[in-house]
Scaffold this active site. Structure first.
Site, mmCIF file in Angstrom:
data_model
loop_
_atom_site.group_PDB
_atom_site.id
_atom_site.type_symbol
_atom_site.label_atom_id
_atom_site.label_comp_id
_atom_site.label_asym_id
_atom_site.label_seq_id
_atom_site.Cartn_x
_atom_site.Cartn_y
_atom_site.Cartn_z
ATOM 1 N N LYS A 206 0.830 -1.205 0.000
ATOM 2 C CA LYS A 206 0.000 0.000 0.000
ATOM 3 C C LYS A 206 0.863 1.253 0.000
ATOM 4 C CE LYS A 206 -3.815 0.141 2.406
ATOM 5 N NZ LYS A 206 -4.805 0.240 3.521
ATOM 6 N N GLU A 212 10.113 -5.722 3.951
ATOM 7 C CA GLU A 212 10.305 -7.048 3.358
ATOM 8 C C GLU A 212 9.948 -7.043 1.880
ATOM 9 O OE1 GLU A 212 8.785 -7.643 7.661
ATOM 10 O OE2 GLU A 212 8.355 -6.323 5.948
ATOM 11 N N GLY A 267 -5.431 -5.098 5.188
ATOM 12 C CA GLY A 267 -4.642 -6.059 4.420
ATOM 13 C C GLY A 267 -5.214 -7.455 4.406
ATOM 14 N N ARG A 268 -5.651 -7.947 5.562
ATOM 15 C CA ARG A 268 -6.139 -9.332 5.631
ATOM 16 C C ARG A 268 -7.544 -9.473 5.046
ATOM 17 N NH1 ARG A 268 -5.451 -6.811 10.273
ATOM 18 N NH2 ARG A 268 -7.129 -6.547 11.801
ATOM 19 N N GLU A 353 -4.829 -11.912 13.807
ATOM 20 C CA GLU A 353 -4.467 -10.502 13.682
ATOM 21 C C GLU A 353 -5.676 -9.606 13.949
ATOM 22 O OE1 GLU A 353 -1.151 -9.013 10.981
ATOM 23 O OE2 GLU A 353 -2.939 -8.334 9.887
ATOM 24 N N HIS A 384 -2.825 -38.272 10.462
ATOM 25 C CA HIS A 384 -1.600 -39.026 10.727
ATOM 26 C C HIS A 384 -0.566 -38.164 11.436
ATOM 27 C CE1 HIS A 384 -2.839 -42.540 8.330
ATOM 28 N NE2 HIS A 384 -3.515 -41.632 7.649
ATOM 29 N N LYS A 512 8.628 -4.261 14.348
ATOM 30 C CA LYS A 512 9.154 -3.539 13.188
ATOM 31 C C LYS A 512 10.045 -2.380 13.633
ATOM 32 C CE LYS A 512 5.257 -4.393 10.041
ATOM 33 N NZ LYS A 512 4.194 -3.733 9.251
#
Length: 551
Positions: A206, A212, A267-268, A353, A384, A512
């Protein structure tokens, strides 16, 4: 606002819990032959069977009363009306406008956002069409064969999950790659698999400042320029999803190929926006529209259905029941569909979040447990691995079992085995195995009494483990849209009940901030200082081992 624990419905719920906490689901099924039919609900192509939960009619009445007293109906209306329900950031939460297929006006500051939403969708569609039909060519005149999405968090998990889930609908020429980890190994492996002449990079940030994402994007640009020898060709091979036009242009991306979104898109919750550009590139405009339509179908159900017949509300309040009464601090997502392998990770971010908060929206301590730890894996693999804990462990971890009634694999017999295991696990979680049943089984094997007595404690399953069964009639764009919207709204309802703001994420900021200072210290640009003794020692250790230089 009234604190949750002061509500009469909260006290009524806990009084009811004290009376029924040890009831067995086996007994509930025996007492009510119509239980499965009454405790199930369909919305479009999605069926929810919630009969294998430790609830009865009175439990549900108490839960829906709590939802009403906590103000869930009013908050639903406020969200759809575009009110600034994200109070700490003074923003609306209007992801529902992104898939508003009815195109009814949604106002922000007196301005209808729908023309802008539709304009971005139109630009995305034109660009996606050019790439998919081969009109968009790279610097050597080759069509795009590989798309590398560079993002993190919601700009990675959402598009990646959808592209994997709907791979059978993808363009046969296009291969999708997703890079989010700043560990260079992920990007290096991706670049080793693609060619500069036919690769399109989609950089999703954005602000276009996310450390990152920008680190990976700049490295990808260096790789591209070194191999193409054409710095100007960056504009043919990189596009951006961002709001920072100046930074996008400085990177070398043509601002006309920047696809914007808005600060009321978290964002999510953003895969429905321009963040979904990789989805549209892969699936095409029609399938992306079907994804939006499926979400809109669930939106309309959520907005208008009464609480006791509202699929997101039912799932949300069942979660509140286990978290706040039984102390169930985790929740398992187990899709019995390989195409949904990234769905647990996507829901993990969406839930943890959003509601991983310890203060209410007005800043008071929340005083109750909030978001559970979300974890999971495809169901067959989970059987399993971690299902042992779910069956016989000491934790109460409700399980969402998800499957499609129809498969696209075309391999005879596989899907029958898959669905048989799905149904068997749900029944086993509910029924368990009593001591008498285990004894009869061991005796039938011809074991002597001493051996039976030794094995008996290990063969007993307590059962009474709650599960929800979500069945899609098929894994299609429409049904996946409905499924994702279902979880979005479930999480929102739980946030309303707990009184937290489901749309901010201040907890991610501290790490951050600290990382920026530590990075300078690792690179020798500043001496280690202001840290605890452990962190300072580790900084010195890393610098010594790496010769004082960063990499």
């Amino acid at each position: 606002m009234a604190h949750l624990t002061t509500l009469p419905a909260w006290h009524a719920l806990h009084a009811h819990f004290d009376a029924v906490r040890d009831r067995q689901m086996r007994q509930l099924f025996e007492e009510d032959p119509s239980r499965a039919e009454r405790y199930s609900l369909s919305v479009g192509g999605l069926l929810l069977d919630y009969s294998k939960n430790r609830v009865d009619d009175e439990t549900l009445r108490c839960l829906f009363a709590l939802a009403a007293e906590a103000g869930v109906p009013a908050r639903i209306a406020a969200m759809f009306a575009g009110e600034r329900i994200n109070r700490t950031e003074d923003r609306a939460a209007l992801h529902v406008a992104l898939r508003n297929r009815a195109n009814t006006p949604v106002l922000q500051g007196g301005v209808d956002v729908m023309p802008a939403v539709n304009a971005v969708l139109d630009r995305m569609a034109r660009f996606a069409h050019a790439v998919r039909c081969g009109d968009w060519l790279g610097y050597t005149g080759q069509p795009v064969t590989d798309i590398v999405n560079i993002g993190i968090g919601g700009s990675d998990l959402g598009p990646q999950m959808v592209c994997k889930a709907l791979a059978p609908f993808g363009h046969p020429r296009l291969r999708m790659h997703f890079v989010s980890n700043v560990d260079g190994e992920q990007l290096r492996q991706t670049l080793d698999r693609v060619h500069p002449q036919s690769t399109l990079f989609v950089v999703e940030s954005k602000t276009f400042t996310t450390q990152e994402t920008l680190t990976n994007a700049l490295t990808a640009r260096e790789w591209f320029v070194a191999r193409s020898g054409e710095p100007a060709a960056v504009a043919r091979h990189f596009v951006a999803v961002s709001t920072n036009r100046q930074a996008v242009a400085a990177f070398g991306i043509d601002p006309d190929h920047m696809f914007e979104f808005w600060d009321w898109v978290g964002g999510r919750f953003s895969l429905w926006s321009a963040i979904g550009l990789p989805i549209m590139l892969y699936l095409g405009e029609a399938h992306f529209a079907a994804l939006l339509e499926g979400a809109h179908r669930m939106d309309e159900h959520f907005r208008h259905a009464p609480l006791d017949a509202n699929m997101p509300v039912i799932l949300a309040m069942l979660g509140v029941w286990y978290i706040n009464c039984y102390g169930g601090g985790s929740h398992v997502i187990a899709p019995y569909d390989q195409l949904l392998e990234r769905f647990p990770a996507f829901i993990q971010q969406l839930d943890m979040e959003s509601n991983g908060k310890s203060v209410t929206a007005d800043g008071a301590p929340v005083g109750v447990e909030t978001a559970p730890i979300i974890w999971g894996e495809t169901g067959i693999n989970g059987q399993h691995a971690f299902f042992q804990l779910l069956h016989q462990g000491t934790h109460i971890s409700p399980i969402d079992l998800i499957a499609s009634l129809r498969t696209r694999s075309g391999l005879a017999g596989h899907h029958d085995i898959l669905l048989a295991n799905l149904l068997a696990q749900a029944e086993a979680f509910m029924r368990g195995k009593t001591e008498a049943e285990a004894r009869m089984e061991l005796t039938a094997q011809g074991l002597d009494e001493a051996r039976v007595a030794a094995l008996l404690p290990h063969k007993v399953f307590g059962g009474n483990r709650p599960s929800n069964l979500l069945l899609l009639d098929a894994l299609t764009p429409h049904n996946l849209g409905s499924l994702v919207a279902l979880y979005e709204h479930k999480i929102f309802v739980q946030g309303v009940v707990w009184g937290v703001n489901s749309f901010d994420q201040w907890g991610v900021e501290l790490g951050k901030q600290l990382a920026r200072g530590i990075l300078a210290e690792l690179r020798g640009e500043a001496p280690p200082g202001g840290h605890d003794s452990s962190t300072a020692r580790l900084i010195r250790l890393i610098r010594r081992v790496r010769g004082g230089s960063g990499a």
